[in-house]
Design a protein around this motif. Structure first.
Motif, PDB file in Angstrom:
ATOM      1  N   TYR A   1       0.882  -1.160   0.000  1.00  0.00           N
ATOM      2  CA  TYR A   1       0.000   0.000   0.000  1.00  0.00           C
ATOM      3  C   TYR A   1       0.919   1.209   0.000  1.00  0.00           C
ATOM      4  O   TYR A   1       1.666   1.428   0.960  1.00  0.00           O
ATOM      5  CB  TYR A   1      -0.867   0.053   1.259  1.00  0.00           C
TER       6      TYR A   1
ATOM      7  N   ARG B   1      -7.415   5.188  -4.173  1.00  0.00           N
ATOM      8  CA  ARG B   1      -8.347   5.569  -3.107  1.00  0.00           C
ATOM      9  C   ARG B   1      -7.897   6.846  -2.420  1.00  0.00           C
ATOM     10  O   ARG B   1      -6.705   7.087  -2.259  1.00  0.00           O
ATOM     11  CB  ARG B   1      -8.452   4.443  -2.078  1.00  0.00           C
TER      12      ARG B   1
ATOM     13  N   ARG C   1     -14.335   4.213   2.930  1.00  0.00           N
ATOM     14  CA  ARG C   1     -15.396   3.410   2.329  1.00  0.00           C
ATOM     15  C   ARG C   1     -16.701   3.661   3.080  1.00  0.00           C
ATOM     16  O   ARG C   1     -16.694   4.070   4.235  1.00  0.00           O
ATOM     17  CB  ARG C   1     -15.068   1.918   2.410  1.00  0.00           C
TER      18      ARG C   1
ATOM     19  N   SER D   1     -13.294  -3.637   1.029  1.00  0.00           N
ATOM     20  CA  SER D   1     -12.109  -3.012   0.443  1.00  0.00           C
ATOM     21  C   SER D   1     -11.872  -3.577  -0.955  1.00  0.00           C
ATOM     22  O   SER D   1     -11.945  -4.792  -1.156  1.00  0.00           O
ATOM     23  CB  SER D   1     -10.877  -3.266   1.308  1.00  0.00           C
TER      24      SER D   1
ATOM     25  N   TRP E   1      -9.057  -3.587  -2.353  1.00  0.00           N
ATOM     26  CA  TRP E   1      -7.640  -3.928  -2.398  1.00  0.00           C
ATOM     27  C   TRP E   1      -7.370  -5.267  -1.711  1.00  0.00           C
ATOM     28  O   TRP E   1      -8.032  -5.621  -0.737  1.00  0.00           O
ATOM     29  CB  TRP E   1      -6.822  -2.875  -1.681  1.00  0.00           C
TER      30      TRP E   1
ATOM     31  N   SER F   1      -5.840   5.436   8.015  1.00  0.00           N
ATOM     32  CA  SER F   1      -5.384   4.067   7.757  1.00  0.00           C
ATOM     33  C   SER F   1      -4.039   3.800   8.415  1.00  0.00           C
ATOM     34  O   SER F   1      -3.802   2.724   8.966  1.00  0.00           O
ATOM     35  CB  SER F   1      -5.264   3.820   6.253  1.00  0.00           C
TER      36      SER F   1
END
Length: 187
Positions: A7, A61, A65, A71, A73, A104
């Motif tokens: 990520y 993104r 959400r 997700s 991903w 995150s």
């Protein structure tokens, strides 16, 4: 073949304009890349979002959400935040969640997923004492922060070269922490 997922989170510092190059470098190292952008970075990159999604094979993104939404991903093996601005760095270290990207990463500290970061701040911003405090807090929490010698060294305001941002350093650290697991908390 085992798939490794990175990520890659970016905030609105000038090197974000060259994130496609970093993604290409990560692909050459056998990483699948999922790209997350802070809202301002997403605005800066709005004309490139489709090509970045095509390059990564995943949606780019920049927002939370909806409740109950899954997700898009795959699970991360490593998370990297680069370039990271002083604003995002300080918010993260303070546990604030002003954006999905920072939120995150705040949450990631409580997981077993290794996290690395490389700020992109100039000398003026680096001169504020909170920047060094934030770097120390994140390092204490187990985040590998590439700042100072061997990482990002602040430049004079207006003297940066965003095209020369050392993406290779962050990717070297991503590879290192993936091989060695999460770094222990420093006491």
């Amino acid at each position: 073949m085992t798939t490794r997922t990175l990520y890659l989170y970016c905030s609105a510092a000038p090197p974000v304009q060259y994130v496609a190059e970093a993604i290409g470098q990560a692909h050459a190292r056998a990483w699948t890349v999922c790209l997350g952008l802070t809202p301002t970075a997403a605005t800066w990159m709005r004309d490139d979002i489709n090509s970045l999604e095509e390059l990564t094979g995943h949606p780019v993104r920049s927002a939370y959400r909806l409740p109950g939404e899954r997700s898009p991903w795959p699970k991360a093996d490593v998370m990297a935040f680069a370039p990271i601005t002083a604003n995002s760095l300080n918010a993260w270290a303070l546990g604030l969640t002003p954006s999905w990207v920072v939120g995150s990463l705040v949450a990631a500290i409580g997981t077993a997923v290794p996290v690395v970061a490389m700020p992109c701040v100039n000398e003026s911003l680096a001169g504020h004492p909170q920047v060094d405090r934030s770097v120390a807090v994140l390092r204490e929490a187990g985040v590998s922060v590439l700042y100072g010698e061997g990482g990002w060294v602040p430049n004079a305001s207006g003297q940066g070269r965003p095209d020369a941002y050392p993406w290779g350093l962050i990717l070297d650290e991503v590879d290192r922490v993936n091989g060695g697991g999460r770094r222990p908390r420093q006491q």
